[in-house]
Motif scaffolding. Structure first.
Motif, PDB file in Angstrom:
ATOM      1  N   GLY A 162     -10.618  29.892  31.211  1.00  0.00           N
ATOM      2  CA  GLY A 162      -9.221  29.767  30.821  1.00  0.00           C
ATOM      3  C   GLY A 162      -8.992  29.785  29.331  1.00  0.00           C
ATOM      4  N   HIS A 163     -10.055  29.804  28.531  1.00  0.00           N
ATOM      5  CA  HIS A 163      -9.973  29.901  27.067  1.00  0.00           C
ATOM      6  C   HIS A 163      -9.068  28.828  26.460  1.00  0.00           C
ATOM      7  CE1 HIS A 163     -12.201  33.605  27.460  1.00  0.00           C
ATOM      8  NE2 HIS A 163     -11.346  33.972  28.379  1.00  0.00           N
ATOM      9  N   GLN A 164      -9.144  27.627  27.074  1.00  0.00           N
ATOM     10  CA  GLN A 164      -8.483  26.441  26.532  1.00  0.00           C
ATOM     11  C   GLN A 164      -7.002  26.672  26.263  1.00  0.00           C
ATOM     12  OE1 GLN A 164     -11.141  25.683  23.176  1.00  0.00           O
ATOM     13  NE2 GLN A 164     -12.284  24.196  24.398  1.00  0.00           N
ATOM     14  N   GLY A 165      -6.374  27.422  27.146  1.00  0.00           N
ATOM     15  CA  GLY A 165      -4.934  27.626  27.027  1.00  0.00           C
ATOM     16  C   GLY A 165      -4.508  28.661  26.013  1.00  0.00           C
ATOM     17  N   GLN A 166      -5.471  29.364  25.398  1.00  0.00           N
ATOM     18  CA  GLN A 166      -5.131  30.397  24.424  1.00  0.00           C
ATOM     19  C   GLN A 166      -4.836  31.718  25.141  1.00  0.00           C
ATOM     20  OE1 GLN A 166      -4.743  29.732  21.050  1.00  0.00           O
ATOM     21  NE2 GLN A 166      -4.951  27.683  21.931  1.00  0.00           N
ATOM     22  N   PRO A 167      -3.863  32.490  24.661  1.00  0.00           N
ATOM     23  CA  PRO A 167      -3.479  33.716  25.365  1.00  0.00           C
ATOM     24  C   PRO A 167      -4.435  34.875  25.112  1.00  0.00           C
ATOM     25  CG  PRO A 167      -2.168  33.475  23.374  1.00  0.00           C
ATOM     26  CD  PRO A 167      -3.002  32.227  23.484  1.00  0.00           C
ATOM     27  N   SER A 168      -4.446  35.825  26.019  1.00  0.00           N
ATOM     28  CA  SER A 168      -5.160  37.072  25.818  1.00  0.00           C
ATOM     29  C   SER A 168      -4.340  37.950  24.869  1.00  0.00           C
ATOM     30  CB  SER A 168      -5.340  37.797  27.151  1.00  0.00           C
ATOM     31  OG  SER A 168      -4.085  38.246  27.641  1.00  0.00           O
ATOM     32  N   ALA A 169      -4.863  39.111  24.547  1.00  0.00           N
ATOM     33  CA  ALA A 169      -4.172  40.010  23.622  1.00  0.00           C
ATOM     34  C   ALA A 169      -2.820  40.447  24.161  1.00  0.00           C
ATOM     35  CB  ALA A 169      -5.036  41.240  23.341  1.00  0.00           C
ATOM     36  N   GLY A 177      -0.906  38.564  26.166  1.00  0.00           N
ATOM     37  CA  GLY A 177      -0.071  37.418  26.509  1.00  0.00           C
ATOM     38  C   GLY A 177      -0.349  36.767  27.840  1.00  0.00           C
ATOM     39  N   GLY A 178      -1.580  36.922  28.371  1.00  0.00           N
ATOM     40  CA  GLY A 178      -1.931  36.286  29.625  1.00  0.00           C
ATOM     41  C   GLY A 178      -2.652  34.970  29.420  1.00  0.00           C
ATOM     42  N   TYR A 179      -2.403  33.992  30.314  1.00  0.00           N
ATOM     43  CA  TYR A 179      -2.961  32.651  30.172  1.00  0.00           C
ATOM     44  C   TYR A 179      -3.770  32.248  31.393  1.00  0.00           C
ATOM     45  CZ  TYR A 179       0.250  31.867  26.251  1.00  0.00           C
ATOM     46  OH  TYR A 179       0.917  31.945  25.053  1.00  0.00           O
ATOM     47  N   GLY A 180      -4.855  31.495  31.127  1.00  0.00           N
ATOM     48  CA  GLY A 180      -5.602  30.838  32.180  1.00  0.00           C
ATOM     49  C   GLY A 180      -6.501  31.783  32.970  1.00  0.00           C
ATOM     50  N   VAL A 181      -7.237  31.192  33.902  1.00  0.00           N
ATOM     51  CA  VAL A 181      -8.210  31.958  34.668  1.00  0.00           C
ATOM     52  C   VAL A 181      -7.554  33.041  35.512  1.00  0.00           C
ATOM     53  CG1 VAL A 181      -9.924  30.102  34.715  1.00  0.00           C
ATOM     54  CG2 VAL A 181      -8.233  30.260  36.539  1.00  0.00           C
ATOM     55  N   MET A 182      -6.266  32.863  35.891  1.00  0.00           N
ATOM     56  CA  MET A 182      -5.551  33.861  36.680  1.00  0.00           C
ATOM     57  C   MET A 182      -4.760  34.823  35.813  1.00  0.00           C
ATOM     58  SD  MET A 182      -6.406  33.320  39.830  1.00  0.00           S
ATOM     59  CE  MET A 182      -5.289  34.483  40.577  1.00  0.00           C
ATOM     60  N   HIS A 183      -4.838  34.650  34.480  1.00  0.00           N
ATOM     61  CA  HIS A 183      -4.171  35.555  33.534  1.00  0.00           C
ATOM     62  C   HIS A 183      -2.684  35.712  33.867  1.00  0.00           C
ATOM     63  CE1 HIS A 183      -3.519  39.353  31.168  1.00  0.00           C
ATOM     64  NE2 HIS A 183      -4.303  38.672  30.347  1.00  0.00           N
ATOM     65  N   LEU A 184      -1.985  34.595  33.841  1.00  0.00           N
ATOM     66  CA  LEU A 184      -0.543  34.606  34.064  1.00  0.00           C
ATOM     67  C   LEU A 184       0.143  35.060  32.778  1.00  0.00           C
ATOM     68  CD1 LEU A 184      -0.164  31.260  36.052  1.00  0.00           C
ATOM     69  CD2 LEU A 184      -0.283  33.592  36.961  1.00  0.00           C
ATOM     70  N   VAL A 185       0.935  36.109  32.866  1.00  0.00           N
ATOM     71  CA  VAL A 185       1.481  36.776  31.687  1.00  0.00           C
ATOM     72  C   VAL A 185       2.910  36.323  31.413  1.00  0.00           C
ATOM     73  CG1 VAL A 185       2.039  39.016  30.652  1.00  0.00           C
ATOM     74  CG2 VAL A 185       0.012  38.769  32.098  1.00  0.00           C
ATOM     75  N   THR A 186       3.158  35.964  30.157  1.00  0.00           N
ATOM     76  CA  THR A 186       4.481  35.530  29.723  1.00  0.00           C
ATOM     77  C   THR A 186       5.521  36.581  30.087  1.00  0.00           C
ATOM     78  OG1 THR A 186       3.472  34.353  27.875  1.00  0.00           O
ATOM     79  CG2 THR A 186       5.836  34.778  27.733  1.00  0.00           C
ATOM     80  N   ALA A 187       6.668  36.104  30.581  1.00  0.00           N
ATOM     81  CA  ALA A 187       7.803  36.952  30.963  1.00  0.00           C
ATOM     82  C   ALA A 187       7.526  37.786  32.211  1.00  0.00           C
ATOM     83  CB  ALA A 187       8.243  37.855  29.817  1.00  0.00           C
ATOM     84  N   LYS A 188       6.357  37.570  32.810  1.00  0.00           N
ATOM     85  CA  LYS A 188       6.044  38.290  34.044  1.00  0.00           C
ATOM     86  C   LYS A 188       5.537  37.282  35.076  1.00  0.00           C
ATOM     87  CE  LYS A 188       5.041  42.665  31.703  1.00  0.00           C
ATOM     88  NZ  LYS A 188       4.039  43.708  31.411  1.00  0.00           N
TER      89      LYS A 188
END
Length: 478
Positions: free
Chosen positions: A61-68, A70-81
């Motif tokens: 989950g990268h300690q709550g830091q976003p991917s390039a 804008g995805g978060y967590g182990v399930m890669h939940l993407v902001t605005a989506k």
């Protein structure tokens, strides 16, 4: 009934059965339990849910830091989506969904179930992992049907191979290999980007697939006529292969981004998204002079950097270098973090430069070689060495200073056991403040440790092998 006999019999039972689980005690396998619970709650096949998460993040989950993108967590939940949809479906806060693994997994399961409901999967169909293919493809948020298929095919390939992953917390999460027939539905008609493409002539590297980036994410040019190409820049995507390709296809947006190539972790597959004659937006003031290669993964998770990826990427780099007469050395093949003015850290400490350059040059010699990193490249642009201390023959710890912002930085650079994880450390303590330390088993260096220290005395030092160094408080003016 003889109470003494009853108690004697009970004494052979495990203590946990007599007293129960202590209130508030943490589960022994929290992520495994989270997947099981979320799968049951939303009637998503558990192994499929794990496969989606593994394909996205390797369960980190990268300690709550976003991917390039804008995805978060182990399930890669993407902001605005998917993140917003998960918040609505689960009634959990965005902050919890971003940083709490269990909440994030629950959110991912809820979104997948909602997509299954839109596809009208009934209770019987929901038990068949193959029937979820279209929901998985839609979960990707991909910019085109072809990339959505690429994403979903990756998930089902992981499901077929089986998964054995270790989380950042040390927990083992497994999925047994299984034969699942994916029901692609309309995605069966989408281009299969894992097959040799009919547009191979559009690529500069013959074995690459061609998926063009959005026109706003690069600049049409006429290189090398307009600008000489004399650098190759190595990046890490901070996201998945399919997700990165999709991100490059998305635009226009405030931060246009692309690279010429993207390399997949599992099998070294390569997709070209920008022609080499054009300027991709990937490396600041090196854009005009360089070709950029993105590698699937995250800088803080070494599991993405497979030997297959190194070999495939090195073959690509060698091909580019030969065509543009670029010297095959570390002055011309550089990391994103080494580009002047860059504020990125990729490819990071887990990228094995020694192995990579051996593959690029065709050298098979071992013997440790030379550390491709320096204190100044690790600390970043503007930092200059002002002091150093030898750590026996195992390495050197350096103190650097950036006169532009008043920051000190410490890095320990190894000299032996290069490319092999060994005990290495660096620390920096500004007088009157808490000491900051980076310690662990590292391939090439420890650090960087940065701190604002203008007009402050600092204590600094580090460790390599069995040798350590700790300075007194000194360098009181920077």
């Amino acid at each position: 009934m003889n109470l003494r006999i009853l108690l004697a019999g009970a004494a052979v039972l495990p203590l946990s059965m007599l007293v129960g689980q202590p209130a508030g005690a943490a589960a022994a396998d929290p992520m495994t339990d989270a997947f099981t619970k979320a799968a049951s709650t939303y009637e998503v096949p558990r192994d499929l849910l794990v496969s989606v998460a593994y394909s996205e993040t390797h369960l980190d989950g990268h300690q709550g830091q976003p991917s390039a993108d804008g995805g978060y967590g182990v399930m890669h939940l993407v902001t605005a989506k998917t993140l917003d949809k998960a918040a609505t479906l689960t009634k959990k806060s965005a902050s919890a969904l971003k940083s709490d693994d269990a909440a994030n997994i629950t959110g991912g399961a809820a979104v997948l179930r909602a997509l299954a409901d839109e596809l009208k999967l009934d209770a019987t169909a929901r038990k068949d992992a193959g029937k979820w293919y279209q929901a998985v493809a839609k979960y990707s948020g991909a910019s085109s049907p072809a990339v959505a298929r690429l994403y979903a095919d990756t998930v089902y390939e992981e499901l077929a191979k089986g998964i054995r992953a270790t989380t950042p917390g040390g927990e083992s999460v497994t999925v047994p290999a299984s034969t699942v027939t994916p029901d692609r539905g309309p995605y069966a008609d989408a281009d299969d980007l894992d097959k040799p493409g009919t547009l191979a002539a559009s690529t500069d590297y013959p074995s690459a697939r061609w998926v063009p980036a959005h026109s706003s994410n690069y600049a049409v040019s006429n290189r090398p006529t307009s600008d000489a190409i004399d650098r190759i820049v190595i990046h890490v995507t901070q996201g998945s292969y399919a997700g990165t390709i999709s991100w490059f296809q998305t635009g226009p947006r405030p931060n246009p981004t692309s690279a010429h190539y993207v390399v997949r972790s599992s099998d070294g597959a390569i997709t070209q998204t920008v022609r080499e004659k054009n300027r991709a937006f990937h490396a600041g003031n090196y854009n005009r002079r360089s070709v950029g290669i993105e590698h699937e993964g995250f800088v803080d998770n070494a599991t993405w950097f497979t030997d297959t990826m190194y070999r495939a990427s090195a073959a690509l780099t060698r091909n580019i270098a030969d065509r543009y007469n670029i010297p095959k050395d570390r002055s011309h093949i550089v990391g994103h973090s080494e580009v002047p003015g860059a504020d990125h850290t990729d490819p990071g400490r887990y990228w094995n430069w020694s192995k990579y350059m051996q593959y690029v040059t065709g050298s098979t010699g071992g013997g440790g070689g030379t550390n491709p990193h320096t204190a100044e490249s690790v600390c970043g642009t503007g930092y200059k060495v002002i002091d150093s201390a030898a750590l026996g023959t195992s390495g050197t710890v350096y103190l650097t200073f950036n006169s532009a912002n008043g920051n000190n930085c410490v890095a320990t650079i190894k000299k032996t056991s290069l490319g092999k994880a060994t005990a290495t450390a660096a620390f920096l303590e500004v007088k009157g403040k808490t000491r900051a330390t980076d310690t662990g088993n590292f391939d090439y260096y420890a650090g960087p440790i940065r701190a604002t220290a203008a007009d402050k005395c600092v204590k600094w030092g580090g460790k390599a092998g069995t040798s350590t160094y700790e300075s007194p408080f000194e360098h009181c003016g920077g």
